[in-house]
Design an enzyme around this catalytic site. Structure first.
Site, PDB file in Angstrom:
ATOM      1  N   ASN A   1       0.812  -1.212   0.000  1.00 28.48           N
ATOM      2  CA  ASN A   1       0.000   0.000   0.000  1.00 28.48           C
ATOM      3  C   ASN A   1       0.850   1.269   0.000  1.00 28.48           C
ATOM      4  O   ASN A   1       1.910   1.323   0.623  1.00 28.48           O
ATOM      5  CB  ASN A   1      -0.942   0.002   1.196  1.00 28.48           C
ATOM      6  CG  ASN A   1      -1.880  -1.190   1.176  1.00 28.48           C
ATOM      7  OD1 ASN A   1      -2.146  -1.756   0.121  1.00 28.48           O
ATOM      8  ND2 ASN A   1      -2.376  -1.586   2.335  1.00 28.48           N
TER       9      ASN A   1
ATOM     10  N   HIS B   1       5.902  -1.015  -2.583  1.00 28.28           N
ATOM     11  CA  HIS B   1       5.532  -0.234  -3.762  1.00 28.28           C
ATOM     12  C   HIS B   1       5.669   1.261  -3.519  1.00 28.28           C
ATOM     13  O   HIS B   1       5.088   2.071  -4.241  1.00 28.28           O
ATOM     14  CB  HIS B   1       4.112  -0.588  -4.202  1.00 28.28           C
ATOM     15  CG  HIS B   1       3.983  -2.007  -4.667  1.00 28.28           C
ATOM     16  ND1 HIS B   1       2.773  -2.632  -4.863  1.00 28.28           N
ATOM     17  CD2 HIS B   1       4.928  -2.949  -4.960  1.00 28.28           C
ATOM     18  CE1 HIS B   1       2.975  -3.871  -5.264  1.00 28.28           C
ATOM     19  NE2 HIS B   1       4.270  -4.090  -5.325  1.00 28.28           N
TER      20      HIS B   1
ATOM     21  N   CYS C   1       9.861  20.978  -9.776  1.00 25.68           N
ATOM     22  CA  CYS C   1      11.098  21.122  -9.014  1.00 25.68           C
ATOM     23  C   CYS C   1      11.543  22.585  -8.989  1.00 25.68           C
ATOM     24  O   CYS C   1      11.583  23.259 -10.028  1.00 25.68           O
ATOM     25  CB  CYS C   1      12.177  20.250  -9.640  1.00 25.68           C
ATOM     26  SG  CYS C   1      13.781  20.350  -8.822  1.00 25.68           S
TER      27      CYS C   1
ATOM     28  N   CYS D   1      15.125  22.596 -11.102  1.00 27.34           N
ATOM     29  CA  CYS D   1      15.251  22.395 -12.549  1.00 27.34           C
ATOM     30  C   CYS D   1      13.924  22.432 -13.297  1.00 27.34           C
ATOM     31  O   CYS D   1      13.898  22.251 -14.514  1.00 27.34           O
ATOM     32  CB  CYS D   1      15.961  21.075 -12.829  1.00 27.34           C
ATOM     33  SG  CYS D   1      14.919  19.621 -12.530  1.00 27.34           S
TER      34      CYS D   1
ATOM     35  N   THR E   1      -4.598  -9.072   0.188  1.00 31.22           N
ATOM     36  CA  THR E   1      -3.824  -9.010  -1.046  1.00 31.22           C
ATOM     37  C   THR E   1      -4.256 -10.112  -1.998  1.00 31.22           C
ATOM     38  O   THR E   1      -4.620 -11.211  -1.565  1.00 31.22           O
ATOM     39  CB  THR E   1      -2.313  -9.120  -0.776  1.00 31.22           C
ATOM     40  OG1 THR E   1      -1.604  -9.216  -2.020  1.00 31.22           O
ATOM     41  CG2 THR E   1      -1.978 -10.331   0.076  1.00 31.22           C
TER      42      THR E   1
ATOM     43  N   CYS F   1     -11.058  -8.327   6.453  1.00 32.59           N
ATOM     44  CA  CYS F   1      -9.806  -8.295   7.222  1.00 32.59           C
ATOM     45  C   CYS F   1     -10.025  -7.807   8.653  1.00 32.59           C
ATOM     46  O   CYS F   1      -9.450  -8.363   9.597  1.00 32.59           O
ATOM     47  CB  CYS F   1      -8.775  -7.415   6.523  1.00 32.59           C
ATOM     48  SG  CYS F   1      -8.162  -8.073   4.974  1.00 32.59           S
TER      49      CYS F   1
END
Length: 355
Positions: free
Chosen positions: A139, A158, A190, A193, A231, A292
């Site tokens: 997650n 991830h 950014c 740059c 999962t 869950c």
């Protein structure tokens, strides 16, 4: 040759006589591999070194969609972004050409809008009891961190929104900076740059964090319980973690669907590869098929931890609520009054509804 025949006849169920099946003795790690039997074993004998691996299913009750559920999953609800295909929103090549859809989605899913679930707090409780070796998560929502779980215990396979880097010069930006840019509907650029700044979420075409590859050898060396929650076990290399523990390690699946039952034809050692909780040759796999949160609450009750878990949930959520209210008040002080001429129709509807 007899050994090979017995292997395919008994383990892969591809034929062979009933006599051959009787020749194979299944030695279970614990006598009763039902959920209740497992919980009783834990209550009486305990575990010393627990590893958890989780996916989007532990966050759905917080209001965050999973990826693959038909109709309600993230990939089923991306039509408004006019993507060439659903997974393009996490494709690095597509992001470099058109980052706007990702940041529009990021605003909807951004951490801080959701609170951890009972499943998240159960993992925190494992750590408080000195039982958690490591927590591996697919997650990107950082809800694990919000429970107070120490950073060194978490491996975000991830990536997450916690840190951000320019895709050109690699200058780093923190989570608060990124949140301010996203919620101001600005493309994060950014300051050095003018490249696009991207959260450190692993896109297709990017490598997983180094810790994902360096930690499992130590983490699973003496692991005696692997808990798998929420999962699909379809995405590699994350799914391969179920193969890492030794044959005496119990593997507990808490999940809405039965997963991890890859065809044994693919693996010459199915006892270490596939989850076999519904197979006659199962020696160490246990399953709770359902929500869950319901699974961890049932387990906590069986262990006599239910009151402790509920107290942890209540106290930590109260802290988060106070923190979020304080942040909202601060943002309210800094936010100018809305200009009626610049309000969207949605803004007007919200204002009218509040009157």
């Amino acid at each position: 040759m007899d050994k090979v025949r017995r292997f395919f006849a008994n383990t892969l169920h591809l034929g062979g006589s009933s006599d051959a099946k009787e020749e194979v003795k299944v030695e279970k790690v614990i006598p009763d591999l039902s959920f209740d039997g497992f919980a009783e074993h834990w209550r009486v004998h305990g575990f010393r070194k627990i590893v958890t691996m989780v996916g989007a299913g532990i966050s759905t009750s917080a209001g965050i969609p999973d990826f693959r559920s038909p109709g309600s999953g993230l990939y089923s609800n991306l039509k408004k972004y006019e993507l060439p295909h659903p997974t393009a929103i996490f494709d690095l090549d597509y992001f470099e050409k058109n980052p706007a859809p990702f940041f529009a989605l990021a605003k909807e899913l951004y951490p801080g809008s959701f609170i951890p679930t009972p499943a998240h707090y159960f993992i925190r409780l494992l750590n408080d009891k000195g039982l958690l070796q490591r927590h591996y998560t697919q997650n990107i929502d950082t809800l694990d961190r919000l429970t107070g779980l120490p950073e060194d215990k978490i491996i975000e396979a991830h990536g997450s929104f916690h840190t951000n880097h320019c895709i050109k010069c690699r200058k780093e930006y923190d989570m608060d900076w990124m949140k301010a840019e996203i919620f101001a509907d600005r493309l994060p650029k950014c300051q050095k740059c003018q490249g696009v700044v991207k959260p450190d979420i692993v896109f297709f075409g990017e490598n997983l964090p180094k810790r994902f590859y360096s930690s499992p050898e130590e983490d699973f060396q003496d692991c005696d319980l692997l808990i798998i929650m929420g999962t699909s076990l379809e995405v590699q290399p994350f799914a391969s973690l179920v193969w890492r523990p030794g044959p005496r390690c119990i593997r507990l699946l808490i999940n809405r669907d039965a997963v991890g039952q890859a065809s044994c034809v693919l693996f010459m050692d199915p006892n270490t590869r596939s989850l076999l909780f519904d197979k006659p040759n199962n020696t160490r796999d246990v399953a709770f098929l359902g929500d869950c949160d319901a699974g961890v609450m049932a387990l906590a009750k069986a262990l006599g931890w239910d009151q402790e878990l509920q107290q942890l949930i209540t106290s930590e959520r109260k802290k988060l609520s106070g923190s979020q209210n304080s942040e909202e008040l601060q943002q309210g002080k800094e936010k100018p009054q809305s200009d009626p001429d610049k309000m969207t129709s949605g803004d007007r509807d919200k204002k009218d509804a509040s009157l």
